[in-house]
Design a protein around this motif. Structure first.
Motif, PDB file in Angstrom:
ATOM      1  N   GLN A 136       3.179   9.240  -6.361  1.00  0.00           N
ATOM      2  CA  GLN A 136       3.811  10.550  -6.207  1.00  0.00           C
ATOM      3  C   GLN A 136       5.003  10.746  -7.124  1.00  0.00           C
ATOM      4  O   GLN A 136       5.272  11.858  -7.558  1.00  0.00           O
ATOM      5  CB  GLN A 136       4.256  10.723  -4.754  1.00  0.00           C
ATOM      6  CG  GLN A 136       3.093  10.646  -3.797  1.00  0.00           C
ATOM      7  CD  GLN A 136       3.327  11.449  -2.563  1.00  0.00           C
ATOM      8  OE1 GLN A 136       4.456  11.809  -2.246  1.00  0.00           O
ATOM      9  NE2 GLN A 136       2.261  11.747  -1.845  1.00  0.00           N
ATOM     10  N   VAL A 195       0.833  -1.202   0.000  1.00  0.00           N
ATOM     11  CA  VAL A 195       0.000   0.000   0.000  1.00  0.00           C
ATOM     12  C   VAL A 195       0.873   1.260   0.000  1.00  0.00           C
ATOM     13  O   VAL A 195       0.699   2.131  -0.859  1.00  0.00           O
ATOM     14  CB  VAL A 195      -0.997  -0.017   1.177  1.00  0.00           C
ATOM     15  CG1 VAL A 195      -1.762   1.290   1.218  1.00  0.00           C
ATOM     16  CG2 VAL A 195      -1.966  -1.175   1.027  1.00  0.00           C
ATOM     17  N   PRO A 196       1.840   1.388   0.915  1.00  0.00           N
ATOM     18  CA  PRO A 196       2.725   2.557   0.822  1.00  0.00           C
ATOM     19  C   PRO A 196       3.520   2.616  -0.485  1.00  0.00           C
ATOM     20  O   PRO A 196       3.736   3.709  -0.999  1.00  0.00           O
ATOM     21  CB  PRO A 196       3.660   2.414   2.025  1.00  0.00           C
ATOM     22  CG  PRO A 196       3.393   1.107   2.616  1.00  0.00           C
ATOM     23  CD  PRO A 196       2.057   0.675   2.187  1.00  0.00           C
ATOM     24  N   VAL A 197       3.935   1.466  -1.027  1.00  0.00           N
ATOM     25  CA  VAL A 197       4.656   1.509  -2.297  1.00  0.00           C
ATOM     26  C   VAL A 197       3.755   2.096  -3.374  1.00  0.00           C
ATOM     27  O   VAL A 197       4.178   2.933  -4.174  1.00  0.00           O
ATOM     28  CB  VAL A 197       5.145   0.106  -2.717  1.00  0.00           C
ATOM     29  CG1 VAL A 197       5.602   0.115  -4.162  1.00  0.00           C
ATOM     30  CG2 VAL A 197       6.265  -0.351  -1.831  1.00  0.00           C
ATOM     31  N   TYR A 198       2.503   1.698  -3.367  1.00  0.00           N
ATOM     32  CA  TYR A 198       1.554   2.253  -4.333  1.00  0.00           C
ATOM     33  C   TYR A 198       1.463   3.776  -4.171  1.00  0.00           C
ATOM     34  O   TYR A 198       1.602   4.523  -5.140  1.00  0.00           O
ATOM     35  CB  TYR A 198       0.175   1.615  -4.137  1.00  0.00           C
ATOM     36  CG  TYR A 198      -0.908   2.234  -4.976  1.00  0.00           C
ATOM     37  CD1 TYR A 198      -1.141   1.789  -6.265  1.00  0.00           C
ATOM     38  CD2 TYR A 198      -1.681   3.278  -4.474  1.00  0.00           C
ATOM     39  CE1 TYR A 198      -2.128   2.375  -7.047  1.00  0.00           C
ATOM     40  CE2 TYR A 198      -2.666   3.868  -5.243  1.00  0.00           C
ATOM     41  CZ  TYR A 198      -2.889   3.411  -6.522  1.00  0.00           C
ATOM     42  OH  TYR A 198      -3.857   3.994  -7.291  1.00  0.00           O
ATOM     43  N   ALA A 199       1.273   4.227  -2.930  1.00  0.00           N
ATOM     44  CA  ALA A 199       1.148   5.662  -2.685  1.00  0.00           C
ATOM     45  C   ALA A 199       2.409   6.403  -3.123  1.00  0.00           C
ATOM     46  O   ALA A 199       2.347   7.468  -3.739  1.00  0.00           O
ATOM     47  CB  ALA A 199       0.872   5.918  -1.202  1.00  0.00           C
ATOM     48  N   LEU A 200       3.562   5.800  -2.844  1.00  0.00           N
ATOM     49  CA  LEU A 200       4.843   6.402  -3.218  1.00  0.00           C
ATOM     50  C   LEU A 200       4.991   6.462  -4.733  1.00  0.00           C
ATOM     51  O   LEU A 200       5.411   7.478  -5.294  1.00  0.00           O
ATOM     52  CB  LEU A 200       5.964   5.565  -2.612  1.00  0.00           C
ATOM     53  CG  LEU A 200       7.309   6.240  -2.365  1.00  0.00           C
ATOM     54  CD1 LEU A 200       7.128   7.375  -1.391  1.00  0.00           C
ATOM     55  CD2 LEU A 200       8.302   5.234  -1.829  1.00  0.00           C
ATOM     56  N   PHE A 201       4.619   5.378  -5.408  1.00  0.00           N
ATOM     57  CA  PHE A 201       4.761   5.318  -6.866  1.00  0.00           C
ATOM     58  C   PHE A 201       3.854   6.336  -7.551  1.00  0.00           C
ATOM     59  O   PHE A 201       4.198   6.857  -8.607  1.00  0.00           O
ATOM     60  CB  PHE A 201       4.455   3.899  -7.370  1.00  0.00           C
ATOM     61  CG  PHE A 201       5.673   3.020  -7.419  1.00  0.00           C
ATOM     62  CD1 PHE A 201       6.693   3.172  -6.501  1.00  0.00           C
ATOM     63  CD2 PHE A 201       5.812   2.040  -8.401  1.00  0.00           C
ATOM     64  CE1 PHE A 201       7.820   2.372  -6.547  1.00  0.00           C
ATOM     65  CE2 PHE A 201       6.940   1.248  -8.454  1.00  0.00           C
ATOM     66  CZ  PHE A 201       7.940   1.410  -7.528  1.00  0.00           C
ATOM     67  N   TYR A 210       8.108   5.445   4.548  1.00  0.00           N
ATOM     68  CA  TYR A 210       6.890   6.126   4.114  1.00  0.00           C
ATOM     69  C   TYR A 210       5.668   5.489   4.774  1.00  0.00           C
ATOM     70  O   TYR A 210       4.726   6.180   5.173  1.00  0.00           O
ATOM     71  CB  TYR A 210       6.797   6.042   2.591  1.00  0.00           C
ATOM     72  CG  TYR A 210       5.793   6.982   1.985  1.00  0.00           C
ATOM     73  CD1 TYR A 210       5.877   8.348   2.198  1.00  0.00           C
ATOM     74  CD2 TYR A 210       4.762   6.498   1.179  1.00  0.00           C
ATOM     75  CE1 TYR A 210       4.962   9.222   1.639  1.00  0.00           C
ATOM     76  CE2 TYR A 210       3.837   7.363   0.613  1.00  0.00           C
ATOM     77  CZ  TYR A 210       3.939   8.724   0.849  1.00  0.00           C
ATOM     78  OH  TYR A 210       3.027   9.575   0.295  1.00  0.00           O
ATOM     79  N   ILE A 248       2.790   7.564   6.687  1.00  0.00           N
ATOM     80  CA  ILE A 248       1.371   7.751   6.345  1.00  0.00           C
ATOM     81  C   ILE A 248       0.429   6.969   7.243  1.00  0.00           C
ATOM     82  O   ILE A 248      -0.762   7.214   7.243  1.00  0.00           O
ATOM     83  CB  ILE A 248       1.020   7.470   4.858  1.00  0.00           C
ATOM     84  CG1 ILE A 248       1.587   6.172   4.382  1.00  0.00           C
ATOM     85  CG2 ILE A 248       1.385   8.602   3.959  1.00  0.00           C
ATOM     86  CD1 ILE A 248       1.236   5.892   2.929  1.00  0.00           C
ATOM     87  N   LEU A 284       5.809   6.589 -10.967  1.00  0.00           N
ATOM     88  CA  LEU A 284       6.269   5.274 -11.404  1.00  0.00           C
ATOM     89  C   LEU A 284       5.108   4.289 -11.473  1.00  0.00           C
ATOM     90  O   LEU A 284       5.286   3.152 -11.895  1.00  0.00           O
ATOM     91  CB  LEU A 284       7.341   4.734 -10.451  1.00  0.00           C
ATOM     92  CG  LEU A 284       8.761   5.213 -10.725  1.00  0.00           C
ATOM     93  CD1 LEU A 284       9.695   4.727  -9.631  1.00  0.00           C
ATOM     94  CD2 LEU A 284       9.248   4.729 -12.081  1.00  0.00           C
TER      95      LEU A 284
END
Lengths: 280, 333
Positions: A133, A125-131, B76, B80, A136
């Motif tokens: 932004q 989930v955080p990887v998705y949010a990061l990507f 991250y 969050i 990617l």
């Protein structure tokens, strides 16, 4: 004679063990039998049965660019790219860890080992949010990078252990002749640990090939989806599920990894290095 | 982003890889500080700090990837989890402290997910994969060659298959009109819609089907290392099978048991695709383990902050298991 009763008991026990194993294997084999039989069946449903009519029609129906070739090509790009990146980075990183002593080695290796067993699912989930932004999301390269990063800890760990098995004396001659570390890694160490590199490569590839959650989260466009995700289409958009075709596609999609596994385990014997790599 | 070496006399000496074994011995020996190792005339060494840096250079690509794509998301995640970030793009997320966690522990659905995760882990990993894996490994040592190859092949195939395919195969197996009910029918036993009546057990069995090979391989390797004389001596002394298992075999492979339990549990905690394909977490939320709950909150309900808080809890539990695993392996590094 105690030895005779002992050997009689052994035979008896072997038969019992065989029977037990075969019973378990039968239970394990049922779902496998379903997928093979249904893929050849004209009227496949959900239970294991002898095909009502043998046909290759199911394979014929799914072997189209839309259903099979594009997703498999996407899988190949994702997993091939990810594996290549993983193996190159792991080999480079393992070299100094295996060859030079430094007080940073131990903390680094402990961190790596710690990271091998982190639940990757939890950070998707955080990887998705990061990507989202960093733009990617829905890109092949982003997914490849993440695949490589998630596989690297285990790959470095395995690679370092295999590299430790190559005696350093072989390199010393090259060093005195003025070869650089990179040259000696490429020309001497890696060729000598061919089986180790093969294990790391196949292992990374097989894990990425079967991974569903990572491309499911990071890719959005249907055209880019690998087989792991596109297989769900059989349930989604096509109305009634054609089980024969689903089974045929499952067989096609699974074959590469099964072959790779057989290849590596034939070459390296039995449960190969994996059992050795993880045992305490 | 590269490893920062700590230069200094002590470090330089330790860092000395000892191109000749003799040199290494000298620098490691106690007593008065040894004179600097003689430098080979044909290849002058660069200064220690520089050399360490050069040597660490090959680690850089891996390190960059790990920091950007693994450590980054974890950091991250920790951030969050304390915000109210949503999928539907509000301008700025704001810091909400422990609000997400308070919500979670008050949330009936979250407690349900925790309970189901616990059931799933205990049934499929601790009991199922572990026991069945050990039993298979033990039986295989006694069985005849062809049987061993056949059974090993079948069990390992289930393990190598892609997760989604395994999900479909077991979906077909447990469905109302599937194989399991067909068999029960032949045996004149009542069948039922397993994916509806006992969804969590169905997915647990699916996970056993898929994961047992790993335990089997680990235990096969461990059992192979028990010296034959030990078991034979006990056998001649008349110890029964169960007593030999309890008093000899299990104590001798206890480290493998620990490792295997840890890795199985970590693996099981992060199962998503298998359950997703079989039940989507349903019916209702009766097979919704934590990863599926996290996914639903983050994407179907658009509450990324809340979903991430759940993810962070999962990550913390995983880290604890991972630390225990490191303790078990501590002699290896």
């Amino acid at each position: 004679m105690p030895s005779r009763t002992l050997s009689a008991r052994r035979t008896h026990r072997r038969l019992a063990a065989d029977a037990g194993l075969l019973a378990v294997a039968a239970a394990f084999a049922l779902p496998l039998a379903w997928v093979v039989l249904s893929s050849l069946d004209t009227e496949a449903d959900l239970r294991v049965k002898a095909p009502s009519g043998l046909t290759l029609g199911n394979y014929d129906a799914v072997l189209t660019p839309d259903i099979t070739f594009t997703p498999l090509l996407n899988s190949l790009i994702l997993c091939g790219g990810g594996t290549a990146l993983t193996v190159v980075c792991a080999a480079l990183a393992a070299y100094p860890l295996s060859r030079f002593r430094s007080r940073l080695n131990r903390p680094f290796l402990l961190t790596i080992l710690f990271a091998t067993s982190l639940p990757i699912t939890a950070i998707m989930v955080p990887v998705y949010a990061l990507f989202v932004q960093v733009n990617l999301i829905d890109t092949m390269q982003g997914t490849i990078f993440f695949f490589a990063a998630s596989q690297l800890p285990f790959a470095i760990w395995l690679m370092k252990n295999f590299m430790d098995g190559v005696p350093r004396e072989l390199e010393e001659a090259a060093w005195t002749d003025g070869a650089s570390s990179l040259q000696s890694l490429l020309r001497i160490v890696l060729p000598l640990m061919g089986p180790g590199v093969a294990v790391v490569t196949v292992f990374s590839f097989v894990l990425m090939w079967g991974n569903f959650f990572v491309p499911f989260m990071l890719l959005l466009t249907p055209d880019q989806m690998p087989a792991a995700v596109s297989i769900n289409e059989f349930f989604g958009n096509r109305g009634t599920v054609v089980y024969g075709q689903l089974a045929a596609f499952s067989v096609i999609y699974s074959t590469p990894v099964l072959l790779l596994y057989v290849l590596v385990s034939r070459k390296l014997g039995g449960g190969f290095a994996l059992g050795g790599a993880v045992k305490g | 982003m590269t490893t920062t070496p700590l230069p200094g006399p002590g470090f330089a000496e330790k860092d000395d890889d000892g191109r000749a074994p003799k040199e290494r011995d000298r620098s490691a020996s106690p007593g008065p500080p040894a004179p600097a190792p003689r430098r080979p005339p044909h290849r002058p060494r660069p200064r220690p700090a520089l050399r360490t840096l050069t040597r660490a250079l090959p680690v850089t690509p891996a390190l960059v990837l790990l920091v950007l794509f693994l450590a980054g998301p974890i950091a991250y995640c920790a951030y969050i989890a304390f915000t109210d970030l949503q999928l539907t793009g509000q301008a700025n997320e704001s810091f909400v402290g422990f609000e997400n966690f308070r919500t979670a522990f008050g949330d009936e659905a979250f407690r349900n997910a925790v309970w189901l995760t616990l059931v799933f882990t205990v049934v499929s990993s601790l009991v199922g994969q572990n026991t069945l894996g050990l039993a298979l490994a033990g039986l295989m040592r006694r069985a005849s060659g062809p049987v061993r190859t056949l059974v090993g092949g079948i069990v390992i195939t289930a393990w190598v298959l892609p997760e989604v395919v395994a999900g479909f195969l077991l979906y077909a197996f447990f469905r109302d009109e599937g194989t399991l009910n067909a068999i029960l029918d032949v045996l004149h036993l009542p069948g039922q819609n397993w994916l509806f009546t006992l969804p969590i057990l169905a997915v647990s069995f699916a996970n056993v089907w898929r994961g047992t090979a790993f335990s089997m391989l680990v235990y096969s390797a461990a059992l192979a290392e028990i010296p034959k004389e030990v078991t034979e001596a006990a056998e001649v002394d008349g110890a029964s099978g169960w007593r030999r298992l309890w008093h000899i075999t299990l104590p001798m492979i206890r480290r493998s048991i620990g490792t295997n339990l840890m890795l199985n549990t970590l693996q099981t905690l992060s199962v998503f695709g298998l359950i997703w394909v079989m039940t989507r977490g349903g019916p209702g939320n009766r097979s919704q383990t934590l990863p599926l709950f996290m996914y639903e909150q983050a994407f179907q309900k658009s509450m990324i902050g809340y979903g991430t808080a759940v993810a962070l809890l999962l990550l913390v539990v995983g880290s604890l298991f991972s630390l225990v695993y490191l303790r078990l392996l501590r002699t290896e590094v």
